[in-house]
Design a protein around this motif. Structure first.
Motif, PDB file in Angstrom:
ATOM      1  N   GLU A  28       7.775  16.814   8.507  1.00 48.30           N
ATOM      2  CA  GLU A  28       7.750  17.629   9.723  1.00 48.30           C
ATOM      3  C   GLU A  28       8.235  16.846  10.940  1.00 48.30           C
ATOM      4  OE1 GLU A  28       3.744  19.086  10.009  1.00 48.30           O
ATOM      5  OE2 GLU A  28       4.032  20.508   8.366  1.00 48.30           O
ATOM      6  N   HIS A  29       8.197  15.521  10.858  1.00 48.46           N
ATOM      7  CA  HIS A  29       8.650  14.668  11.963  1.00 48.46           C
ATOM      8  C   HIS A  29       9.967  13.958  11.643  1.00 48.46           C
ATOM      9  CE1 HIS A  29       4.472  15.379  13.106  1.00 48.46           C
ATOM     10  NE2 HIS A  29       4.925  15.217  14.335  1.00 48.46           N
ATOM     11  N   GLY A  30      10.696  14.457  10.622  1.00 47.15           N
ATOM     12  CA  GLY A  30      12.002  13.904  10.282  1.00 47.15           C
ATOM     13  C   GLY A  30      11.954  12.554   9.605  1.00 47.15           C
ATOM     14  N   LEU A  31      10.844  12.244   8.938  1.00 43.77           N
ATOM     15  CA  LEU A  31      10.683  10.949   8.271  1.00 43.77           C
ATOM     16  C   LEU A  31      10.555  11.143   6.764  1.00 43.77           C
ATOM     17  CD1 LEU A  31       8.082   9.439  10.761  1.00 43.77           C
ATOM     18  CD2 LEU A  31      10.546   9.019  10.711  1.00 43.77           C
ATOM     19  N   SER A  32      10.906  10.106   6.029  1.00 43.37           N
ATOM     20  CA  SER A  32      10.818  10.122   4.569  1.00 43.37           C
ATOM     21  C   SER A  32      10.289   8.788   4.074  1.00 43.37           C
ATOM     22  CB  SER A  32      12.206  10.330   3.946  1.00 43.37           C
ATOM     23  OG  SER A  32      12.764  11.544   4.330  1.00 43.37           O
ATOM     24  N   LEU A  33       9.804   8.792   2.842  1.00 45.23           N
ATOM     25  CA  LEU A  33       9.342   7.555   2.211  1.00 45.23           C
ATOM     26  C   LEU A  33      10.490   6.874   1.496  1.00 45.23           C
ATOM     27  CD1 LEU A  33       5.971   8.637   0.580  1.00 45.23           C
ATOM     28  CD2 LEU A  33       6.315   7.309   2.652  1.00 45.23           C
ATOM     29  N   LEU A  34      10.656   5.592   1.757  1.00 42.97           N
ATOM     30  CA  LEU A  34      11.634   4.798   1.028  1.00 42.97           C
ATOM     31  C   LEU A  34      10.944   4.147  -0.167  1.00 42.97           C
ATOM     32  CD1 LEU A  34      14.484   3.621   0.881  1.00 42.97           C
ATOM     33  CD2 LEU A  34      13.687   1.750   2.323  1.00 42.97           C
ATOM     34  N   ARG A  35       9.720   3.697   0.059  1.00 44.74           N
ATOM     35  CA  ARG A  35       8.939   3.016  -0.989  1.00 44.74           C
ATOM     36  C   ARG A  35       7.476   3.114  -0.619  1.00 44.74           C
ATOM     37  NH1 ARG A  35       9.742  -3.209  -1.476  1.00 44.74           N
ATOM     38  NH2 ARG A  35       7.528  -3.543  -1.474  1.00 44.74           N
ATOM     39  N   MET A  36       6.612   3.067  -1.623  1.00 40.72           N
ATOM     40  CA  MET A  36       5.179   3.074  -1.339  1.00 40.72           C
ATOM     41  C   MET A  36       4.437   2.253  -2.375  1.00 40.72           C
ATOM     42  SD  MET A  36       4.025   6.882  -2.359  1.00 40.72           S
ATOM     43  CE  MET A  36       4.632   7.628  -3.838  1.00 40.72           C
ATOM     44  N   GLU A  37       3.328   1.711  -1.932  1.00 47.45           N
ATOM     45  CA  GLU A  37       2.428   0.965  -2.803  1.00 47.45           C
ATOM     46  C   GLU A  37       1.051   1.556  -2.583  1.00 47.45           C
ATOM     47  OE1 GLU A  37       2.957  -2.971  -1.280  1.00 47.45           O
ATOM     48  OE2 GLU A  37       5.080  -2.965  -1.773  1.00 47.45           O
ATOM     49  N   LEU A  38       0.446   2.061  -3.631  1.00 50.49           N
ATOM     50  CA  LEU A  38      -0.853   2.723  -3.516  1.00 50.49           C
ATOM     51  C   LEU A  38      -1.890   2.017  -4.370  1.00 50.49           C
ATOM     52  CD1 LEU A  38       0.321   6.420  -3.926  1.00 50.49           C
ATOM     53  CD2 LEU A  38      -0.293   5.268  -1.802  1.00 50.49           C
ATOM     54  N   LYS A  39      -3.119   2.008  -3.871  1.00 54.70           N
ATOM     55  CA  LYS A  39      -4.231   1.517  -4.679  1.00 54.70           C
ATOM     56  C   LYS A  39      -5.481   2.295  -4.265  1.00 54.70           C
ATOM     57  CE  LYS A  39      -4.872  -2.474  -1.682  1.00 54.70           C
ATOM     58  NZ  LYS A  39      -4.929  -3.924  -1.615  1.00 54.70           N
ATOM     59  N   ARG A  40      -6.463   2.186  -5.100  1.00 52.78           N
ATOM     60  CA  ARG A  40      -7.707   2.897  -4.846  1.00 52.78           C
ATOM     61  C   ARG A  40      -8.846   1.899  -4.926  1.00 52.78           C
ATOM     62  NH1 ARG A  40      -9.607   7.776  -8.598  1.00 52.78           N
ATOM     63  NH2 ARG A  40     -11.763   7.615  -8.008  1.00 52.78           N
ATOM     64  N   HIS A  41      -9.722   1.961  -3.941  1.00 50.61           N
ATOM     65  CA  HIS A  41     -10.904   1.106  -3.922  1.00 50.61           C
ATOM     66  C   HIS A  41     -12.106   2.021  -3.764  1.00 50.61           C
ATOM     67  CE1 HIS A  41     -13.302  -2.457  -3.372  1.00 50.61           C
ATOM     68  NE2 HIS A  41     -13.809  -1.948  -2.272  1.00 50.61           N
ATOM     69  N   LYS A  42     -12.884   2.138  -4.840  1.00 47.88           N
ATOM     70  CA  LYS A  42     -14.004   3.082  -4.888  1.00 47.88           C
ATOM     71  C   LYS A  42     -13.469   4.474  -4.602  1.00 47.88           C
ATOM     72  CE  LYS A  42     -17.396  -0.411  -3.835  1.00 47.88           C
ATOM     73  NZ  LYS A  42     -18.474  -0.868  -3.000  1.00 47.88           N
ATOM     74  N   ASP A  43     -13.903   5.118  -3.529  1.00 45.72           N
ATOM     75  CA  ASP A  43     -13.453   6.477  -3.207  1.00 45.72           C
ATOM     76  C   ASP A  43     -12.441   6.493  -2.075  1.00 45.72           C
ATOM     77  OD1 ASP A  43     -15.031   7.605  -5.166  1.00 45.72           O
ATOM     78  OD2 ASP A  43     -16.754   7.870  -3.835  1.00 45.72           O
ATOM     79  N   GLU A  44     -11.817   5.339  -1.808  1.00 50.34           N
ATOM     80  CA  GLU A  44     -10.854   5.255  -0.711  1.00 50.34           C
ATOM     81  C   GLU A  44      -9.447   4.998  -1.256  1.00 50.34           C
ATOM     82  OE1 GLU A  44     -10.799   3.258   3.631  1.00 50.34           O
ATOM     83  OE2 GLU A  44     -11.153   1.849   1.994  1.00 50.34           O
ATOM     84  N   ALA A  45      -8.492   5.747  -0.722  1.00 49.71           N
ATOM     85  CA  ALA A  45      -7.085   5.526  -1.055  1.00 49.71           C
ATOM     86  C   ALA A  45      -6.487   4.628   0.018  1.00 49.71           C
ATOM     87  CB  ALA A  45      -6.344   6.854  -1.105  1.00 49.71           C
ATOM     88  N   ILE A  46      -5.773   3.602  -0.420  1.00 47.73           N
ATOM     89  CA  ILE A  46      -5.156   2.647   0.492  1.00 47.73           C
ATOM     90  C   ILE A  46      -3.685   2.561   0.114  1.00 47.73           C
ATOM     91  CG2 ILE A  46      -5.159   0.269   1.318  1.00 47.73           C
ATOM     92  CD1 ILE A  46      -8.127   0.186   0.199  1.00 47.73           C
ATOM     93  N   GLY A  47      -2.821   2.695   1.107  1.00 43.78           N
ATOM     94  CA  GLY A  47      -1.395   2.673   0.800  1.00 43.78           C
ATOM     95  C   GLY A  47      -0.580   1.936   1.834  1.00 43.78           C
ATOM     96  N   THR A  48       0.492   1.349   1.362  1.00 45.97           N
ATOM     97  CA  THR A  48       1.498   0.768   2.237  1.00 45.97           C
ATOM     98  C   THR A  48       2.756   1.591   2.013  1.00 45.97           C
ATOM     99  OG1 THR A  48       0.534  -1.433   2.008  1.00 45.97           O
ATOM    100  CG2 THR A  48       2.799  -1.312   2.816  1.00 45.97           C
ATOM    101  N   PHE A  49       3.273   2.152   3.091  1.00 41.59           N
ATOM    102  CA  PHE A  49       4.422   3.040   3.016  1.00 41.59           C
ATOM    103  C   PHE A  49       5.568   2.463   3.831  1.00 41.59           C
ATOM    104  CE2 PHE A  49       0.723   5.608   2.263  1.00 41.59           C
ATOM    105  CZ  PHE A  49       1.103   6.446   1.234  1.00 41.59           C
TER     106      PHE A  49
END
Length: 132
Positions: A28-49
């Motif tokens: 919606e803001h004219g942005l896209s993902l080039l790459r992402m790194e996702l992990k989960r710690h307990k019930d939390e999602a943590i990502g580097t985009f």
């Protein structure tokens, strides 16, 4: 100067549809993902985009601020990474015909990576030829 992307760190309570909601707000803001790194710690999602603009221009601070404001409304924390401002440089890729790709490999050149869109169009073209 090459157009620049931005590296952002995102945290949120893990839930179904979280990534979809986040990427929709980027679009919606004219942005896209080039790459992402996702992990989960307990019930939390943590990502580097690694975010780039759809048009290949520099990611503006105003766009990141607008996305940060919107995602905060649905419980997503977004911070621009301080360790790599302006990462990564955006590189345009092209898709070579199979004969050109083979020649490039023989000459020692690295084969360019195909994008998902170019692969889809390639397969749609092959499929439509089968109907003709």
């Amino acid at each position: 100067m090459l157009p620049q992307g931005a590296k952002v760190e995102v945290r949120a309570a893990d839930r179904s549809g979280l990534l979809s909601d986040f990427t929709r707000m980027l679009r919606e803001h004219g942005l896209s993902l080039l790459r992402m790194e996702l992990k989960r710690h307990k019930d939390e999602a943590i990502g580097t985009f690694y975010i780039v603009t759809d048009s290949g221009c520099e990611v503006r601070a105003e766009a990141l601020h607008a996305v940060r404001t919107r995602v905060a409304e649905i419980g997503i924390s977004l911070e621009v990474a301080k360790d790599a401002p302006g990462w990564p440089p955006v590189r345009k890729t092209s898709v070579l015909a199979p004969s050109e790709a083979a020649a490039a490999v023989e000459q020692g050149h690295e084969r360019p990576r195909s994008s998902l869109g170019s692969l889809l169009w390639s397969h749609l073209g092959k499929l439509s030829n089968n109907f003709g």
